[in-house]
Design an enzyme around this catalytic site. Structure first.
Site, PDB file in Angstrom:
ATOM      1  CD  GLN A  58      -2.817  -0.936   2.165  1.00  0.00           C
ATOM      2  OE1 GLN A  58      -2.858  -1.689   3.263  1.00  0.00           O
ATOM      3  NE2 GLN A  58      -4.023  -0.039   2.201  1.00  0.00           N
ATOM      4  CG  HIS A  59       0.193   3.324   2.425  1.00  0.00           C
ATOM      5  ND1 HIS A  59      -1.005   3.471   2.390  1.00  0.00           N
ATOM      6  CD2 HIS A  59       0.940   2.503   3.573  1.00  0.00           C
ATOM      7  CE1 HIS A  59      -1.324   3.132   3.665  1.00  0.00           C
ATOM      8  NE2 HIS A  59      -0.439   2.350   4.051  1.00  0.00           N
ATOM      9  CG  ASP A  73      -0.033  -5.015   1.817  1.00  0.00           C
ATOM     10  OD1 ASP A  73      -0.843  -4.092   2.227  1.00  0.00           O
ATOM     11  OD2 ASP A  73       1.195  -4.952   1.879  1.00  0.00           O
TER      12      ASP A  73
END
Length: 467
Positions: free
Chosen positions: A71-72, A236
């Site tokens: 992520q991110h 995830d």
């Protein structure tokens, strides 16, 4: 036999699993490594994805595929579909000051109300602000912003720079899902809408013309090359929740590169303190989550310091008593995300001639990692989330010592699902859902039931050292 595939493009590697649609059985799998570092050229992910697909026998006989990913991370694209700069990953903490600035400008309560999260260094908005301040020439070129799994989905479907892809740089074909979008700090998962005003604040310019991936629902799909259906993908942790079959009352605790605690709920969580991230899940609900930067690598580092392999490390830890004779490791080797202390370092407390043994050090490392995660569970519970069972996953969960000590740290029964690539397995669940229109109910094998054997002294010692 109808086959579906799931991908986990994680920090360290790319995994692909191919599953039977009717039974969920894994038919074949593949893997390829990723380069180290907290910023990575996404081309390395694309190369690893293709290698992992080849290692898994290809996708020619696969009907649908979903991609789960870390992520991110910020993947900034120009108008030609080219990556502007190496992607800043979730664990790149140079954006800590940017997160602090954004929170000061907007207000923590307002961020939580509008997005369910408060910026920390990990989130995409913080990385956007860092680029705007540190590399304004790159920020000015941004035509689209994607997350790692969004970009890989786009490339797998045949899009990209004109000289690298058959379908060219059609930025409007970028797609994502609620779970990954909810980790950007410019998406309202309760309403299912981007907050472009917050993106503009992060980017320091008008963001109305910046392309953001279209958000698909859990059962939606788009067309891929060769007739394969491609689903929305997922962050995830949300993909792992699908892979574990987590439902209401289940708490997922994952001990990998990072440590995460998350719950599956029907109600959005907004925590103005920023401790609990009010993420969305991949099934239409919500996934309140607490993340720590320091998890399995703390155990790796301690085992290396002791000069032992993981089996001997486990034996040493189990030879010590709960509480490690008063030895307490505060395991903030890479700074920390929860609590939000990006510049912190690790500390070892309670060292005496009697407590400083190899056995106690091994146990203190495990207890420290687990206590940080248990603190996270407490914060999630404070929002009314019920915890009936802890599902312990990740590479470290296969350690007998980690599983048994987890039962001593958490005050809910602990179970350990069979070893598996749960992010990739969950992405395959989503692929099956997109193909059939119905979420599959595939069985998940549980291999250990350490239960609940709570020893309060472990958390009491850890809490006594908390800042």
């Amino acid at each position: 036999m109808t086959l579906v595939a799931g991908v986990d493009s994680s920090t360290q590697s790319c995994k692909v699993v191919v599953r039977d649609l009717s039974s969920g059985a894994v038919i074949r799998s593949g893997r390829a490594g990723h380069p180290d570092g907290t910023e990575v050229d996404p081309a390395a992910w694309w190369e690893a994805l293709r290698s992992a697909i080849d290692d898994a026998g290809g996708l020619d006989d696969v009907a649908a595929v979903g991609i789960g990913g870390q992520q991110h991370g910020l993947v900034a694209l120009d108008a030609e579909g080219r990556v502007i700069r190496p992607a800043l990953l979730w664990n790149d903490t140079r954006s800590a000051d940017a997160a602090t600035a954004l929170t000061a400008e907007i207000g923590a309560a307002e961020y939580a109300r509008r997005t369910g999260v408060v910026p920390v260094a990990s989130f995409t908005a913080s990385k956007v602000r860092w680029v705007a301040d540190a590399e304004p020439e790159n920020a000015a070129r941004i035509a689209a912003i994607a997350l790692p799994h969004d970009w890989l989905t786009w490339r797998l479907r045949g899009y990209g720079p004109a000289d690298e892809s058959p379908l060219g740089p059609v930025l409007d074909e970028l797609v994502t899902d609620r779970s990954d979008a909810s980790g950007t700090a410019y998406f309202d998962s309760a309403r299912g809408e981007y907050d472009r005003e917050l993106l503009a604040v992060a980017l320091r310019r008008d963001a109305s013309d910046v392309v953001l991936p279209r958000v698909l629902g859990p059962a939606e799909h788009v067309e891929g090359q060769g007739g394969i259906l491609v689903t929305a993908g997922a962050g995830d942790n949300a993909a792992a929740a699908l892979g574990m079959g987590a439902g209401s009352g289940d708490i997922g605790v994952s001990i990998g590169t990072s440590g995460t605690v998350f719950a599956v709920t029907d109600v959005a969580v907004a925590d103005p303190s920023g401790t609990v991230a009010g993420f969305a899940d991949a099934a239409g609900g919500f996934l309140p989550l607490v993340a720590t930067l320091n998890a399995a690598r703390v155990l790796d580092a301690t085992a290396s310091l002791l000069g032992v392999d993981h089996a001997e490390f486990s034996r040493l830890a189990l030879a010590a008593e709960p509480g490690a004779g008063g030895l307490v490791l505060q395991p903030w080797f890479e700074g920390e995300r929860t609590p939000n202390l990006p510049d912190a370092t690790a500390s070892l407390f309670g060292m005496t001639l009697s407590s400083t043994t190899r056995e106690n050090l091994a146990r203190a490392a495990i207890e420290g990692v687990l206590c940080g995660l248990a603190d996270g569970l407490d914060r999630i519970r404070a929002h009314g989330v019920n915890a009936e069972r802890v599902l312990l996953v990740g590479g470290a969960a296969q350690s007998e010592a980690v599983a048994r000590i987890a039962a001593q740290v958490f005050d809910a029964p602990v179970v350990v699902p069979a070893p598996g690539e749960y992010v990739a397995l969950g992405a395959a669940v989503q692929a099956a859902w997109g193909l059939s229109g119905t979420a599959p109910e595939w069985p998940v094998e549980i291999t250990a039931h350490p239960g609940a054997d709570t020893h309060p002294i472990i958390r009491e010692q850890y809490a006594a050292r908390r800042p």
